[in-house]
Write an enzyme that holds these catalytic residues in place. Structure first.
Site, PDB file in Angstrom:
ATOM      1  N   GLU A  98      54.552  28.506  71.507  1.00 36.10           N
ATOM      2  CA  GLU A  98      55.434  29.320  70.665  1.00 36.10           C
ATOM      3  C   GLU A  98      56.781  28.630  70.455  1.00 36.10           C
ATOM      4  OE1 GLU A  98      53.846  31.265  68.906  1.00 36.10           O
ATOM      5  OE2 GLU A  98      54.128  33.304  69.572  1.00 36.10           O
TER       6      GLU A  98
ATOM      7  N   GLU B  47      49.447  28.612  61.413  1.00 31.92           N
ATOM      8  CA  GLU B  47      50.384  27.900  60.527  1.00 31.92           C
ATOM      9  C   GLU B  47      50.127  26.404  60.362  1.00 31.92           C
ATOM     10  OE1 GLU B  47      51.232  30.331  62.538  1.00 31.92           O
ATOM     11  OE2 GLU B  47      52.130  31.826  61.207  1.00 31.92           O
TER      12      GLU B  47
ATOM     13  N   ASP C  93      60.875  33.104  58.517  1.00 32.00           N
ATOM     14  CA  ASP C  93      59.851  32.296  57.847  1.00 32.00           C
ATOM     15  C   ASP C  93      59.324  32.803  56.498  1.00 32.00           C
ATOM     16  OD1 ASP C  93      58.717  34.403  59.268  1.00 32.00           O
ATOM     17  OD2 ASP C  93      57.316  33.203  60.425  1.00 32.00           O
TER      18      ASP C  93
ATOM     19  N   GLU D 168      54.456  44.389  58.906  1.00 31.38           N
ATOM     20  CA  GLU D 168      53.067  44.101  59.274  1.00 31.38           C
ATOM     21  C   GLU D 168      52.090  44.925  58.440  1.00 31.38           C
ATOM     22  OE1 GLU D 168      52.335  41.632  61.116  1.00 31.38           O
ATOM     23  OE2 GLU D 168      54.075  41.289  62.401  1.00 31.38           O
TER      24      GLU D 168
ATOM     25  N   THR E 267      51.371  36.021  53.067  1.00 32.65           N
ATOM     26  CA  THR E 267      51.669  35.366  54.343  1.00 32.65           C
ATOM     27  C   THR E 267      50.633  35.681  55.421  1.00 32.65           C
ATOM     28  OG1 THR E 267      53.450  34.861  55.902  1.00 32.65           O
ATOM     29  CG2 THR E 267      53.205  37.159  55.274  1.00 32.65           C
TER      30      THR E 267
HETATM   31  C1  DMJ Z   1      50.876  36.424  60.621  1.00 33.59           C
HETATM   32  O1  DMJ Z   1      50.846  37.797  60.766  1.00 33.59           O
HETATM   33  C2  DMJ Z   1      51.636  36.019  59.406  1.00 33.59           C
HETATM   34  O2  DMJ Z   1      51.326  34.707  59.065  1.00 33.59           O
HETATM   35  C3  DMJ Z   1      53.121  36.150  59.567  1.00 33.59           C
HETATM   36  O3  DMJ Z   1      53.833  35.668  58.473  1.00 33.59           O
HETATM   37  C4  DMJ Z   1      53.566  35.388  60.786  1.00 33.59           C
HETATM   38  N1  DMJ Z   1      52.804  35.722  61.942  1.00 33.59           N
HETATM   39  C5  DMJ Z   1      51.367  35.786  61.867  1.00 33.59           C
HETATM   40  C6  DMJ Z   1      50.641  34.497  62.145  1.00 33.59           C
HETATM   41  O4  DMJ Z   1      51.212  33.651  63.023  1.00 33.59           O
END
Ligand code: DMJ
Length: 561
Positions: free
Chosen positions: A346, A367, A253, A112, A473
């Protein structure tokens, strides 16, 4: 299974219906609504939660969640510029420089911190000129936001000091990895560093970051099963797979996302071929009627017939590779779930066509909107704009509070949670806005002379922003051209040094020894590395801006126009 047949019917109904067409004026009006949404959330955070990491939108106060670094402000910084607010960008960039300190006794998630903090600061650094900030000489290869990103990333490096090179999941920013830290990490926690770390290495000239990210990727690659799949959680010391569910959602992912985007950004065939091998196995074992299920990584038998909201990035990623038909069909499956609930739960059980116990929430994730943005760019189909309007209206209706926007605890009864994750401002709103602004500079649609060509670097020869942007991401845009410019600048400096060294040794005609990568061995990758001698790259952003722009649509490796 009966449900996929019903779902397929629904998809047919959805795709067959002619999409409502949006005029320029309607799109501009939607953009205004998105801006209002952003400022309601952003101002609430500043007024009630700063300097905490996140806003608590029900109690109107703040809390530290992922560290203690005003995370929402870092994550939201580049969105300010995306919405055109240069003065606030400048103000916040200097507040962050004055207030954020990474020398703190905090246990932070390596993943994170990388995607939100390092990624957010890198992107802000690369956008600083566009935001009208005063630049120090040498930008984009140096600058205060870059130094902050580097500072944060250095705090993560101890996590990579493992026998395999795969990182621990948590690190104490002051003291390093705790001796009692678990060696079990999720797959995405091992394989989601190459974009930020290669950017850092190429901009600063220090190869350490890129080297550790590559080492972790290669170690992970070696652990795939005989049928070519990876599981969900791995022991990074013993390389034993602890959770053996293979799929494209939670825990995995962004590993796949970074193989593709890393391949595009670094023109790296090694990363692309890794992804292609995974993709073959994923299509073979996990895809049913354009849904993606979870399977046992060694046997390929279905372990969980569910769709997770995090998986909704996949159609966007597939569109980058040019796999449009299947991306469109998968998107329609996911959009049908959105329409059923007014958000993506979810977890969604595909056979039952309903939510899964304790996984009914929607924490305002980006997403599906992210995929809509890519698919609208690729197809021009206004169905994707309709999803954008649906999302905007749902969020306004279900999640808006007097003090921001709250995560939805349960999509069945619209109960709320006292949390607004920083990705709501970093990603959800950004992708929504970009969906409705197809000529935005971040789409790489600028042409010579309209402001998308910029100068930078010590010699002022650097052409930025011409080849489009790669989003990390957390939706932080990175400029591949800057990497090339600084890498080239670094290489020129190295070559000059080598020549001077040779000249200063009379009688010596021999070439200096080739630079060794970390770990002593020369890399097999064709990727450019700071200070490394190289053959001309497949694609040079500054000299081939048009092809570079195509690269964002996934044609780097096939298109030679
Ligand atoms: C974000 O922190 C990023 O996109 C991560 O890859 C997945 N989770 C969250 C959003 O859903």
């Amino acid at each position: 299974m009966r449900a996929p047949v019903c779902a397929a019917l629904l998809v047919w109904v959805l795709t067959d219906a002619a999409a409502r067409q949006f005029s320029e004026e309607e799109m501009a009006a939607v953009r205004q609504r998105i801006k209002s949404m952003f400022y309601h959330a952003y101002n609430s955070y500043l007024d009630n939660a700063f300097p905490y990491d996140e806003l608590r939108p029900l109690t109107c106060d703040g809390q530290d969640t992922w560290g203690s670094f005003s995370l929402t402000l870092i994550d939201a910084l580049d969105t300010l510029l995306v919405l055109g607010n240069r003065t606030e960008f400048q103000r916040v960039a200097s507040i962050l420089q004055d207030t954020v300190d990474f020398d703190i006794d905090v246990n932070a998630s390596v993943f994170e911190t990388n995607i939100r903090v390092v990624g957010g600061l890198l992107s802000a650094h690369l956008l600083a000129k566009r935001a009208g900030m005063e630049l120090e000489p040498g930008w984009p290869c140096s600058g205060p936001l870059l130094r902050m990103a580097e500072d944060a990333a250095r705090k993560l490096l101890p996590a990579f000091e493992t026998p395999t090179g795969m990182p621990y999941g948590t690190v104490n920013l002051l003291r390093g990895v705790s001796p009692t830290e678990t060696p079990v990490t999720c797959t995405a926690g091992v394989g989601t560093f190459i974009l930020e770390f290669a950017t850092l290495s190429r901009l600063t000239g220090d190869p350490t970051f890129e080297n550790v990210a590559r080492r972790a990727l290669r170690a992970l690659w070696k652990t795939r099963s005989d049928i070519g799949l990876v599981g969900n959680h791995i022991d990074i010391v013993s390389t034993k797979w602890v959770a053996q569910d293979a799929g494209i959602g939670a825990g995995v992912d962004s590993y796949f996302e970074y193989l593709v985007k890393g391949a595009v950004m670094l023109q790296d065939e090694e990363l692309l071929s890794m992804f292609q091998a995974y993709d073959r196995a994923i299509q073979n074992y996990t895809r049913f009627d354009d849904w993606y299920l979870w399977v046992q990584m060694h046997k390929g038998t279905v372990s969980m017939p569910i769709f997770q909201s995090l998986e909704a990035f996949w159609p966007g990623l597939q569109s980058l590779l040019g796999n449009l038909d299947s991306a469109v069909r998968t998107f329609q499956n996911y959009y049908s779930v959105w329409r059923q609930f007014g958000g993506l739960p979810e977890f969604y059980s595909i056979p039952q066509g309903y939510t899964v116990d304790k996984r009914e929430g929607y924490p305002l994730r980006p997403e599906l909107i992210e995929s809509a943005m890519y698919l609208f760019r690729a197809t021009g189909d206004h169905t994707y704009l309709q999803l954008g309007v649906d999302a905007l209206e749902s969020i306004e209706k279900i999640a808006k509070t007097p003090c921001g926007y709250a995560s939805v605890k349960d999509l069945r009864d619209h109960q709320l949670d006292n949390r607004m994750e920083s990705f709501f401002l970093a990603e959800t709103i950004k992708y929504l806005y970009l969906l409705f602004d197809p000529t935005h500079f971040l789409h790489g649609g600028g042409t010579e002379g309209d402001g998308s060509w910029e100068e930078g670097g010590e010699a002022g020869e650097c052409v930025l922003g011409a080849g489009g942007f790669i989003f990390n991401t957390e939706a932080h845009p990175l400029d591949p051209a800057a990497l090339y410019c600084c890498g080239r600048h670094d290489q020129d400096r190295q070559e000059l040094q080598d020549i001077l060294l040779t000249l200063s040794q009379p009688g010596s005609q021999s070439k200096p020894p080739p630079k060794q990568t970390e770990g002593g061995s020369q890399s097999e990758s064709i990727a450019l590395k700071p200070g490394e001698k190289k053959t001309p790259p497949l694609l040079s952003c500054p000299v081939q801006p048009f092809s570079a722009r195509l690269s964002i649509l996934g044609q780097v490796f096939t298109d030679d126009t």
